[in-house]
Design a protein around this motif. Sequence first.
Motif, short mmCIF file in Angstrom:
data_model
loop_
_atom_site.label_atom_id
_atom_site.label_comp_id
_atom_site.label_asym_id
_atom_site.label_seq_id
_atom_site.Cartn_x
_atom_site.Cartn_y
_atom_site.Cartn_z
N ARG A 77 27.80 -2.90 38.76
CA ARG A 77 26.76 -2.79 39.77
C ARG A 77 26.46 -4.25 40.34
O ARG A 77 26.22 -4.31 41.59
CB ARG A 77 25.50 -2.06 39.03
CG ARG A 77 25.64 -0.68 38.77
CD ARG A 77 24.45 -0.17 37.89
NE ARG A 77 24.57 1.13 37.48
CZ ARG A 77 23.68 1.87 36.92
NH1 ARG A 77 22.84 1.28 36.12
NH2 ARG A 77 24.15 3.12 36.50
N GLU A 78 26.43 -5.19 39.47
CA GLU A 78 26.35 -6.56 40.21
C GLU A 78 27.31 -6.87 41.12
O GLU A 78 27.14 -7.45 42.24
CB GLU A 78 26.26 -7.59 38.94
CG GLU A 78 24.78 -7.38 38.03
CD GLU A 78 24.90 -8.56 37.03
OE1 GLU A 78 25.88 -9.35 36.92
OE2 GLU A 78 23.88 -8.24 35.97
N SER A 103 26.87 -5.15 44.28
CA SER A 103 26.00 -5.61 44.94
C SER A 103 26.21 -6.93 45.72
O SER A 103 26.00 -7.22 46.90
CB SER A 103 24.74 -5.88 44.10
OG SER A 103 23.74 -6.39 44.77
N SER A 145 28.60 -6.24 48.75
CA SER A 145 27.80 -5.55 49.73
C SER A 145 27.06 -6.72 50.53
O SER A 145 27.06 -6.62 51.64
CB SER A 145 26.82 -4.50 49.28
OG SER A 145 27.39 -3.46 48.68
#
Length: 430
Positions: free
Chosen positions: A423-424, A427, A430
């Motif tokens: 997830r990091e 992120s 993105s």
Amino acid sequence: MARVLNKIVDVKPDEIRALSLGFVFNFVVLGSYYVIRPIRDEIGAASGVDNLSWMFTGTLVAMLVANALFSAIVARMPRRRFIPIAYRFFIVNLVLFYFLMKTLPAAQQIWVGVAFFIWVSVFNLFVVTVFWAFMTDIFNSDQGKRLFGFISVGGTLGGILGGTITASLVRHIGTANLLFVSAAMLEAGAWCVRFFPTDFKQQDRPPAPKRAEVEKPIGGGFWAGITHVAQSPYLLGICAAMLLYTITSTLVYFQQADITAHQFTDRAARTAFFAHLDQSVNILTIGVQIFLTGRLLKWLGVGVTLAVLPLISLIGFGAMGFMPILGLLALFQTLRRASNYAVSRPAREVLFTVLRREDKYKAKSFIDTFIYRAGDQIGAWSYPLLTWLGLGLTGISFVAAPLAGIWLALSLWLGRRQVALARERESLAS
């Protein structure tokens, strides 16, 4: 092809070429190893359990030297160059062993056998580790969960072919000539690297001006793999899981060598038994890989999928503690190894997809080779120590069972950390 593959694996149109090449690459690499694996296992069984500990010590020393050389090459060369060089180095070694087996007198063949055992123990880890490091560099975390199970099918098919070749031909052409079969398959693997797409689309790939950077030398320090592992709780957790896996695997391997040494008196029959055991493992593996692996990773996640192998090990060691016989050992080895190849290995490789590129090659190589063999070393000397303390096959099995329980808990923790790191990474992309 997209329609056919979509019925088996969740693949997108732009991933088909890379997926197909990964499948073929794994096929020839594992096929090359499985041609010579029964030869190594027969040498280990013939040498006796007492000598196996020293052979594993020699393997650890050789692995340390090989890992240092590999890190130096990785720092200076792009991946499309150093991977074929590494594979062709092993091909030269195979040719050398062929001439040694053919020319040296019988009195010296025992030393050739010891050297070959150590060499294969280094060879199998490096050729597979280099392959999977390349895959974790090509695919991201989401793609790994969807595609690594199918790519593993290629390795299983290669293993089936390699074991079949050895089981069918060892009595007719001898062990030395099988080395050329292994070398030819390894050369095919070196060529696979060349044809991987350079413009492969990934969700987290860098912007267009920086894409060429992935084909530059990775760089970094000589000891980066070791220092990065020491500084990361996540990588240390992977090390601990690897140690528990290899320690328990070595204990099972010694039990296998002990039981088969008493069960078989003919060396060719023992080699054929190991080849048939490999075939059984690979047939079960391919069924699980096709129908379950991708679904388990998608439905259960990495952590629970990783926990399958230690759970089987916990049950298996408990059963061996009550009935240490050849039939149960063969069943335990088949289930354990099939679970490793079909379920645990793809899930373990997903753990590395969230790392930076340098760690995918250097830290991963250190863990998959040196830490792996360090666990072997601990297991190799633990077995005679436990035997000296008066524990037989039953007692050793009961010692190994709690280790499997700790390994199970650690696997669940690693799965949670992988999700957080993924997830990091998403992120930041993105």
